[in-house]
Design a protein around this motif. Structure first.
Motif, PDB file in Angstrom:
ATOM      1  N   LYS A  51       0.828  -1.210   0.000  1.00  0.00           N
ATOM      2  CA  LYS A  51       0.000   0.000   0.000  1.00  0.00           C
ATOM      3  C   LYS A  51       0.862   1.259   0.000  1.00  0.00           C
ATOM      4  CE  LYS A  51      -4.013  -2.118   2.132  1.00  0.00           C
ATOM      5  NZ  LYS A  51      -4.815  -2.292   3.344  1.00  0.00           N
ATOM      6  N   GLY A  52       1.930   1.251   0.776  1.00  0.00           N
ATOM      7  CA  GLY A  52       2.830   2.398   0.787  1.00  0.00           C
ATOM      8  C   GLY A  52       3.479   2.610  -0.569  1.00  0.00           C
ATOM      9  N   ASN A  53       3.858   1.521  -1.206  1.00  0.00           N
ATOM     10  CA  ASN A  53       4.479   1.603  -2.520  1.00  0.00           C
ATOM     11  C   ASN A  53       3.498   2.129  -3.561  1.00  0.00           C
ATOM     12  OD1 ASN A  53       6.689   1.243  -4.298  1.00  0.00           O
ATOM     13  ND2 ASN A  53       5.752  -0.648  -5.016  1.00  0.00           N
ATOM     14  N   GLU A  54       2.248   1.651  -3.504  1.00  0.00           N
ATOM     15  CA  GLU A  54       1.227   2.156  -4.430  1.00  0.00           C
ATOM     16  C   GLU A  54       0.988   3.651  -4.217  1.00  0.00           C
ATOM     17  OE1 GLU A  54      -2.229  -0.274  -3.783  1.00  0.00           O
ATOM     18  OE2 GLU A  54      -1.269  -2.058  -4.623  1.00  0.00           O
ATOM     19  N   LYS A  55       0.916   4.039  -2.954  1.00  0.00           N
ATOM     20  CA  LYS A  55       0.701   5.452  -2.631  1.00  0.00           C
ATOM     21  C   LYS A  55       1.869   6.299  -3.142  1.00  0.00           C
ATOM     22  CE  LYS A  55      -1.071   6.108   1.383  1.00  0.00           C
ATOM     23  NZ  LYS A  55      -1.266   6.242   2.837  1.00  0.00           N
ATOM     24  N   LEU A  56       3.072   5.783  -2.993  1.00  0.00           N
ATOM     25  CA  LEU A  56       4.254   6.492  -3.470  1.00  0.00           C
ATOM     26  C   LEU A  56       4.228   6.625  -4.995  1.00  0.00           C
ATOM     27  CD1 LEU A  56       7.007   7.770  -2.818  1.00  0.00           C
ATOM     28  CD2 LEU A  56       7.992   5.488  -3.012  1.00  0.00           C
ATOM     29  N   ALA A  57       3.914   5.537  -5.677  1.00  0.00           N
ATOM     30  CA  ALA A  57       3.858   5.573  -7.141  1.00  0.00           C
ATOM     31  C   ALA A  57       2.794   6.542  -7.627  1.00  0.00           C
ATOM     32  CB  ALA A  57       3.586   4.167  -7.683  1.00  0.00           C
ATOM     33  N   ASN A  58       1.632   6.531  -6.976  1.00  0.00           N
ATOM     34  CA  ASN A  58       0.566   7.450  -7.369  1.00  0.00           C
ATOM     35  C   ASN A  58       0.966   8.905  -7.134  1.00  0.00           C
ATOM     36  OD1 ASN A  58      -1.170   5.440  -8.201  1.00  0.00           O
ATOM     37  ND2 ASN A  58      -2.188   5.273  -6.218  1.00  0.00           N
ATOM     38  N   ASP A  63       1.067  13.734  -8.846  1.00  0.00           N
ATOM     39  CA  ASP A  63       1.413  15.044  -8.287  1.00  0.00           C
ATOM     40  C   ASP A  63       2.845  15.472  -8.566  1.00  0.00           C
ATOM     41  OD1 ASP A  63      -1.137  14.963  -7.173  1.00  0.00           O
ATOM     42  OD2 ASP A  63      -0.394  14.106  -5.283  1.00  0.00           O
ATOM     43  N   LYS A  64       3.623  14.556  -9.115  1.00  0.00           N
ATOM     44  CA  LYS A  64       5.041  14.821  -9.375  1.00  0.00           C
ATOM     45  C   LYS A  64       5.787  15.169  -8.081  1.00  0.00           C
ATOM     46  CE  LYS A  64       4.420  14.564 -13.856  1.00  0.00           C
ATOM     47  NZ  LYS A  64       3.953  13.302 -14.251  1.00  0.00           N
ATOM     48  N   LYS A  65       5.288  14.617  -6.959  1.00  0.00           N
ATOM     49  CA  LYS A  65       5.907  14.834  -5.651  1.00  0.00           C
ATOM     50  C   LYS A  65       6.041  13.488  -4.947  1.00  0.00           C
ATOM     51  CE  LYS A  65       3.928  19.399  -4.853  1.00  0.00           C
ATOM     52  NZ  LYS A  65       3.089  20.199  -3.967  1.00  0.00           N
ATOM     53  N   ILE A  66       6.948  13.441  -4.001  1.00  0.00           N
ATOM     54  CA  ILE A  66       7.098  12.244  -3.178  1.00  0.00           C
ATOM     55  C   ILE A  66       6.250  12.430  -1.930  1.00  0.00           C
ATOM     56  CG2 ILE A  66       8.696  10.837  -1.838  1.00  0.00           C
ATOM     57  CD1 ILE A  66      10.866  11.580  -3.858  1.00  0.00           C
ATOM     58  N   ASP A  67       5.341  11.509  -1.734  1.00  0.00           N
ATOM     59  CA  ASP A  67       4.418  11.544  -0.597  1.00  0.00           C
ATOM     60  C   ASP A  67       5.147  11.094   0.677  1.00  0.00           C
ATOM     61  OD1 ASP A  67       2.451  10.981   1.326  1.00  0.00           O
ATOM     62  OD2 ASP A  67       0.989  10.409  -0.196  1.00  0.00           O
TER      63      ASP A  67
END
Length: 105
Positions: A51-58, A63-67
């Protein structure tokens, strides 16, 4: 083959100690703890990483930003997996000690 599948095979083989005619007997509680890590804790933490990886990829693609929350989720998942594997190692060390005690009799 995933690590979860391999660990489940290890659990099956360790549980043979209880059902075999082996001289070495291992506490059922420890086997239960081992099974809990394999069936509950590790899959939960792997899911957390996914889930963290998916959130990061999205966040990167949309957003062109790192969450930061995604990174934190990855950190927590990796840390919890490390702790789980440390516990599994402790359980396996108990098995090793039991084998050593049985062979020295």
């Amino acid at each position: 083959m995933t690590i979860e599948k391999e660990l489940n095979k290890i659990l099956e083989n360790i549980s043979l100690i209880q059902t075999s005619q082996s001289e070495v007997k291992f506490p059922v509680d420890d086997l239960g703890d081992f099974a809990d890590y394999l069936s509950d804790y590790i899959p939960n933490h792997v899911d957390w990483l996914k889930k963290g990886n998916e959130k990061l990829a999205n966040s990167i693609t949309q957003d062109k930003k790192i969450d930061r929350e995604a990174i934190s989720q990855l950190i927590v998942g990796v840390r919890n997996l490390a702790l789980d594997f440390e516990e599994l190692c402790d359980i396996l060390l108990k098995i090793s000690d039991q084998i050593d005690r049985s062979s020295s009799l």
